[in-house]
Design a protein around this motif. Structure first.
Motif, PDB file in Angstrom:
ATOM      1  N   ALA A  20       0.832  -1.205   0.000  1.00  0.00           N
ATOM      2  CA  ALA A  20       0.000   0.000   0.000  1.00  0.00           C
ATOM      3  C   ALA A  20       0.870   1.259   0.000  1.00  0.00           C
ATOM      4  N   ARG A  21       1.954   1.253   0.817  1.00  0.00           N
ATOM      5  CA  ARG A  21       2.858   2.405   0.828  1.00  0.00           C
ATOM      6  C   ARG A  21       3.504   2.609  -0.540  1.00  0.00           C
ATOM      7  N   ALA A  22       3.932   1.527  -1.166  1.00  0.00           N
ATOM      8  CA  ALA A  22       4.560   1.636  -2.483  1.00  0.00           C
ATOM      9  C   ALA A  22       3.560   2.136  -3.517  1.00  0.00           C
ATOM     10  N   PHE A  23       2.310   1.677  -3.436  1.00  0.00           N
ATOM     11  CA  PHE A  23       1.289   2.090  -4.390  1.00  0.00           C
ATOM     12  C   PHE A  23       1.014   3.593  -4.299  1.00  0.00           C
ATOM     13  N   PHE A  24       0.964   4.112  -3.063  1.00  0.00           N
ATOM     14  CA  PHE A  24       0.692   5.540  -2.874  1.00  0.00           C
ATOM     15  C   PHE A  24       1.949   6.400  -2.964  1.00  0.00           C
ATOM     16  N   GLY A  25       3.099   5.780  -3.150  1.00  0.00           N
ATOM     17  CA  GLY A  25       4.345   6.523  -3.302  1.00  0.00           C
ATOM     18  C   GLY A  25       4.935   7.024  -2.001  1.00  0.00           C
ATOM     19  N   LEU A  26       4.553   6.409  -0.897  1.00  0.00           N
ATOM     20  CA  LEU A  26       5.099   6.814   0.400  1.00  0.00           C
ATOM     21  C   LEU A  26       6.461   6.157   0.611  1.00  0.00           C
ATOM     22  N   PRO A  27       7.358   6.814   1.338  1.00  0.00           N
ATOM     23  CA  PRO A  27       8.694   6.239   1.539  1.00  0.00           C
ATOM     24  C   PRO A  27       8.670   5.053   2.497  1.00  0.00           C
ATOM     25  N   ASP A  28       9.648   4.182   2.341  1.00  0.00           N
ATOM     26  CA  ASP A  28       9.798   3.038   3.242  1.00  0.00           C
ATOM     27  C   ASP A  28      10.579   3.512   4.466  1.00  0.00           C
ATOM     28  N   VAL A  29       9.919   3.596   5.595  1.00  0.00           N
ATOM     29  CA  VAL A  29      10.538   4.116   6.804  1.00  0.00           C
ATOM     30  C   VAL A  29      10.987   3.014   7.762  1.00  0.00           C
ATOM     31  N   GLN A  30      10.873   1.770   7.366  1.00  0.00           N
ATOM     32  CA  GLN A  30      11.232   0.678   8.270  1.00  0.00           C
ATOM     33  C   GLN A  30      12.703   0.696   8.675  1.00  0.00           C
ATOM     34  N   PRO A  31      13.663   0.958   7.779  1.00  0.00           N
ATOM     35  CA  PRO A  31      15.061   1.003   8.238  1.00  0.00           C
ATOM     36  C   PRO A  31      15.310   2.126   9.255  1.00  0.00           C
ATOM     37  N   MET A  32      14.721   3.292   9.021  1.00  0.00           N
ATOM     38  CA  MET A  32      14.872   4.398   9.949  1.00  0.00           C
ATOM     39  C   MET A  32      14.213   4.067  11.284  1.00  0.00           C
ATOM     40  N   GLN A  33      13.050   3.449  11.218  1.00  0.00           N
ATOM     41  CA  GLN A  33      12.328   3.073  12.423  1.00  0.00           C
ATOM     42  C   GLN A  33      13.136   2.056  13.235  1.00  0.00           C
ATOM     43  N   ALA A  34      13.737   1.086  12.558  1.00  0.00           N
ATOM     44  CA  ALA A  34      14.538   0.077  13.252  1.00  0.00           C
ATOM     45  C   ALA A  34      15.769   0.713  13.892  1.00  0.00           C
ATOM     46  N   ALA A  35      16.418   1.655  13.186  1.00  0.00           N
ATOM     47  CA  ALA A  35      17.596   2.330  13.742  1.00  0.00           C
ATOM     48  C   ALA A  35      17.220   3.153  14.969  1.00  0.00           C
ATOM     49  N   MET A  36      16.100   3.857  14.914  1.00  0.00           N
ATOM     50  CA  MET A  36      15.665   4.661  16.049  1.00  0.00           C
ATOM     51  C   MET A  36      15.300   3.782  17.241  1.00  0.00           C
ATOM     52  N   MET A  37      14.651   2.664  16.988  1.00  0.00           N
ATOM     53  CA  MET A  37      14.298   1.757  18.079  1.00  0.00           C
ATOM     54  C   MET A  37      15.543   1.156  18.722  1.00  0.00           C
ATOM     55  N   ASP A  38      16.559   0.820  17.913  1.00  0.00           N
ATOM     56  CA  ASP A  38      17.814   0.298  18.458  1.00  0.00           C
ATOM     57  C   ASP A  38      18.497   1.354  19.324  1.00  0.00           C
ATOM     58  N   GLN A  39      18.498   2.600  18.871  1.00  0.00           N
ATOM     59  CA  GLN A  39      19.113   3.683  19.635  1.00  0.00           C
ATOM     60  C   GLN A  39      18.350   3.923  20.938  1.00  0.00           C
ATOM     61  N   LEU A  40      17.035   3.913  20.871  1.00  0.00           N
ATOM     62  CA  LEU A  40      16.209   4.112  22.060  1.00  0.00           C
ATOM     63  C   LEU A  40      16.425   2.981  23.060  1.00  0.00           C
ATOM     64  N   GLN A  41      16.497   1.751  22.552  1.00  0.00           N
ATOM     65  CA  GLN A  41      16.719   0.611  23.433  1.00  0.00           C
ATOM     66  C   GLN A  41      18.090   0.701  24.097  1.00  0.00           C
ATOM     67  N   GLY A  42      19.105   1.138  23.359  1.00  0.00           N
ATOM     68  CA  GLY A  42      20.430   1.302  23.940  1.00  0.00           C
ATOM     69  C   GLY A  42      20.443   2.328  25.051  1.00  0.00           C
ATOM     70  N   LYS A  43      19.767   3.459  24.850  1.00  0.00           N
ATOM     71  CA  LYS A  43      19.701   4.496  25.884  1.00  0.00           C
ATOM     72  C   LYS A  43      18.944   3.995  27.109  1.00  0.00           C
ATOM     73  N   MET A  44      17.873   3.256  26.887  1.00  0.00           N
ATOM     74  CA  MET A  44      17.103   2.731  28.013  1.00  0.00           C
ATOM     75  C   MET A  44      17.917   1.721  28.811  1.00  0.00           C
ATOM     76  N   MET A  45      18.629   0.858  28.126  1.00  0.00           N
ATOM     77  CA  MET A  45      19.436  -0.146  28.816  1.00  0.00           C
ATOM     78  C   MET A  45      20.588   0.508  29.575  1.00  0.00           C
ATOM     79  N   ALA A  46      21.148   1.600  29.039  1.00  0.00           N
ATOM     80  CA  ALA A  46      22.245   2.291  29.714  1.00  0.00           C
ATOM     81  C   ALA A  46      21.769   2.970  30.998  1.00  0.00           C
ATOM     82  N   ASN A  47      20.518   3.393  31.044  1.00  0.00           N
ATOM     83  CA  ASN A  47      19.996   4.127  32.200  1.00  0.00           C
ATOM     84  C   ASN A  47      19.077   3.309  33.089  1.00  0.00           C
TER      85      ASN A  47
END
Length: 84
Positions: A14-41
């Motif tokens: 559906a995203r490809a059909f409507f021409g929306l960008p694929d945000v899954q790699p960015m979302q995964a990177a942000m979640m990894d960064q958030l998880q790292g900060k949470m684990m550190a604190n």
């Protein structure tokens, strides 16, 4: 006149059909960064460290908490406060 259209596709399709960008790699990177900060604190939020940080400001804080709970219990039972 009533028209019903049923579309059977995945969210990625559906995203490809409507021409929306694929945000899954960015979302995964942000979640990894958030998880790292949470684990550190995470040690800052253990019960022991919270109690230690609360009681380091005033050495008599424990007595004040005890007095507060005694006063609250006295209010709940309707018992008059003892005068010294």
């Amino acid at each position: 006149m009533k028209v019903t259209v049923v579309v059977d596709c995945t969210p990625e399709e559906a995203r490809a059909f409507f021409g929306l960008p694929d945000v899954q790699p960015m979302q995964a990177a942000m979640m990894d960064q958030l998880q790292g900060k949470m684990m550190a604190n995470i040690d800052k939020f253990s019960p022991e460290s919270l109690m230690q940080s609360w009681f380091t400001f005033d050495p008599k804080m424990g007595e004040r908490f005890q007095e507060m709970f005694v006063n609250m219990a006295g209010l709940a039972t309707g018992r008059p406060k003892d005068k010294k």
